[in-house]
Motif scaffolding. Structure first.
Motif, mmCIF file in Angstrom:
data_model
loop_
_atom_site.group_PDB
_atom_site.id
_atom_site.type_symbol
_atom_site.label_atom_id
_atom_site.label_comp_id
_atom_site.label_asym_id
_atom_site.label_seq_id
_atom_site.Cartn_x
_atom_site.Cartn_y
_atom_site.Cartn_z
ATOM 1 N N ASP A 1 0.679 -1.223 -0.083
ATOM 2 C CA ASP A 1 0.094 0.119 -0.064
ATOM 3 C C ASP A 1 0.807 1.398 0.067
ATOM 4 N N VAL A 2 2.002 1.110 0.574
ATOM 5 C CA VAL A 2 2.798 2.252 0.631
ATOM 6 C C VAL A 2 3.213 2.950 -0.983
ATOM 7 N N GLY A 3 3.264 1.752 -1.910
ATOM 8 C CA GLY A 3 3.722 2.229 -3.154
ATOM 9 C C GLY A 3 2.570 2.906 -3.754
ATOM 10 N N GLN A 4 1.357 2.214 -3.655
ATOM 11 C CA GLN A 4 0.184 2.926 -3.944
ATOM 12 C C GLN A 4 0.018 4.339 -3.715
ATOM 13 N N ALA A 5 0.781 4.953 -2.694
ATOM 14 C CA ALA A 5 0.484 6.456 -2.497
ATOM 15 C C ALA A 5 0.926 7.031 -3.620
ATOM 16 N N GLN A 45 9.268 11.396 -0.517
ATOM 17 C CA GLN A 45 8.013 11.948 -0.003
ATOM 18 C C GLN A 45 6.991 10.786 0.331
ATOM 19 N N ALA A 46 6.917 9.913 -0.456
ATOM 20 C CA ALA A 46 6.157 8.602 -0.199
ATOM 21 C C ALA A 46 6.738 7.657 1.190
ATOM 22 N N VAL A 47 7.764 7.700 1.357
ATOM 23 C CA VAL A 47 8.491 7.044 2.423
ATOM 24 C C VAL A 47 8.254 7.769 3.701
ATOM 25 N N ASP A 48 8.486 8.971 3.493
ATOM 26 C CA ASP A 48 8.284 9.891 4.942
ATOM 27 C C ASP A 48 6.648 10.135 5.252
ATOM 28 N N LEU A 49 5.778 10.042 4.338
ATOM 29 C CA LEU A 49 4.390 9.708 4.573
ATOM 30 C C LEU A 49 4.105 8.400 5.335
ATOM 31 N N ALA A 50 4.618 7.399 4.724
ATOM 32 C CA ALA A 50 4.313 6.075 5.233
ATOM 33 C C ALA A 50 4.836 6.014 6.497
#
Length: 426
Positions: free
Chosen positions: A312-316, A399-404
């Motif tokens: 789901d992290v990648g789907q962000a 950005q996606a890693v920080d958001l996760a």
């Protein structure tokens, strides 16, 4: 041009040929095949020919055999054999859809017989020639054209060389192999053969004029050697260009894969590395082996991370509305996000001050799941991993890693998708 300069040029050419011969010879030992055997033989023979044809080598052989012109026969026979080798390779690489295999075998047999007959006739005529005067390596064709046997010797050489080079050029124009490497080689074979035909164009009138007692075209005959050198360089590139390009790409990919290797091997578990030297794989020798080893180590590291991966992290990361990123690039970005997030979770589950090499593997925090690209074909894996490595430091990934990480800390069930169509990412 002085003998010293000519000797230097010819010895440089000899060195190039012999180095390539050694390279092809090692490839033949690893993977024996007829084409590699022919290439190795052609380059080895070409190196010897250039060494003998240099003024220093020419006069050395003359002194050894007590005949100033003795080196002419092995040099000219070697030249014919080198171009015969290239001609035969072109025939062997002709696609079966263009010419049936049986017909190819017949053509190879016929041309091989023709070359053998020509070399035999050249040897007989040369041995019957009455050669006189001091040896000048580049002027044999014009200085000895007054002898009937020497003239016959040269006529055979130029006739067979003309037929072989022009036939190779025409065959290349009529065929288009499906393998791009072979097609690339054949195109260069054809061009180099046409250039080599310039040697015939220069030599034939000079020899004819010399046989009639005129030496005004002697310089034209000497200039023909330049076409021979250019033709040889073209043939060298035809036989090695694709391999050199592949080698350079392999070195480039080893460098590009380094950040991905650091992430999923060094930062996860160094036991995935075949040896301590894996951190700096060879980039000059055994490059292909080093690249394959690097890919295997990376895949082992990725496989270890499946239990810590969150798809789901990648789907962000959503696709850019302006389509500035291709689908395969978008998938590479999502894979990079998942891997970086999985490594962070893996490292967080590890006891402090404990190396991955010394510790037992920690228990996964969730069920193992397949990462993007799990069903990809083996021959496409290298390109996929290189794309992932390129995007590890992309702003969308960070950005996606920080958001996760923030989502897990706050316990949020979902997060707004990250778009790549903002001016920052265009």
């Amino acid at each position: 041009m002085s003998d010293l300069i000519i000797t230097a040029v010819y010895l440089i050419m000899a060195t190039v040929f012999l180095v390539i011969a050694g390279w092809k010879g090692l490839a033949f030992l690893r993977e024996p095949s007829l084409t590699l055997a022919l290439m190795t033989a052609a380059f080895f023979l070409g190196g010897l020919v250039y060494a003998m044809a240099s003024p220093a080598g020419y006069r050395f052989l003359g002194d050894v055999f007590d005949q100033p012109w003795a080196a002419t026969l092995p040099i000219y026979v070697g030249i014919l054999l080198c171009y015969a080798d290239t001609h035969i390779l072109t025939l062997l690489w002709t696609p079966a859809t263009t010419t049936p295999r049986r017909r190819i075998r017949q053509l190879v047999a016929a041309w091989t017989t023709a070359y053998a007959a020509a070399i035999t006739a050249m040897t007989l005529t040369f041995l019957h020639a009455k050669l006189d005067g001091p040896a000048d390596p580049l002027k044999f064709n014009t200085q000895q054209a007054n002898d009937p046997a020497a003239l016959a010797f040269l006529a055979i050489l130029l006739t067979v060389l003309s037929c072989g080079t022009l036939n190779t050029f025409l065959r290349v124009r009529r065929t288009a192999p499906e393998d791009p490497k072979i097609a690339h080689a054949m195109q260069w074979f054809g061009g180099s053969m046409l250039v080599t035909f310039g040697y015939v164009i220069c030599s034939a009138p000079a020899i004819t004029a010399a046989a009639l007692g005129y030496d005004q075209l002697e310089g034209v005959g000497v200039a023909g050697a330049g076409f021979g050198i250019l033709g040889c360089l073209g043939t060298c590139y035809g036989m090695t260009g694709a391999a050199v390009t592949a080698w350079l790409k392999e070195r480039r990919d080893i460098r590009l894969l380094q950040p991905l290797w650091n992430l999923v091997v060094r930062d996860v578990d160094q036991r995935f590395a075949f040896s301590p030297a894996s951190a700096e794989p060879p980039r000059w020798v055994n490059v292909r082996f080093g690249l394959h080893r690097r890919i295997i180590e990376i895949l082992d590291g990725i496989r270890e991370l499946r239990s810590w991966a969150d798809a789901d992290v990648g789907q962000a990361v959503s696709g850019p509305q302006n389509e500035s990123l291709a689908e395969q690039d978008l998938e590479a970005i999502r894979t990079a996000v998942i891997l970086r997030d999985a490594v962070a979770r893996y490292q967080a589950s590890r006891p402090p001050k404990t190396s991955a090499h010394a510790m037992p593997k920690p228990a996964p925090t969730g069920p193992a799941q397949d990462l993007p690209g799990a069903g990809i074909e083996a021959h496409d894996e290298r390109a996929r991993l290189v794309r992932v490595a390129r995007y590890l430091d992309h702003p969308l990934v960070a950005q996606a890693v920080d958001l996760a990480a923030q989502r897990r800390e706050t316990g949020l069930a979902a997060a707004a998708p990250i778009h790549g169509d903002t001016p920052e990412y265009r």
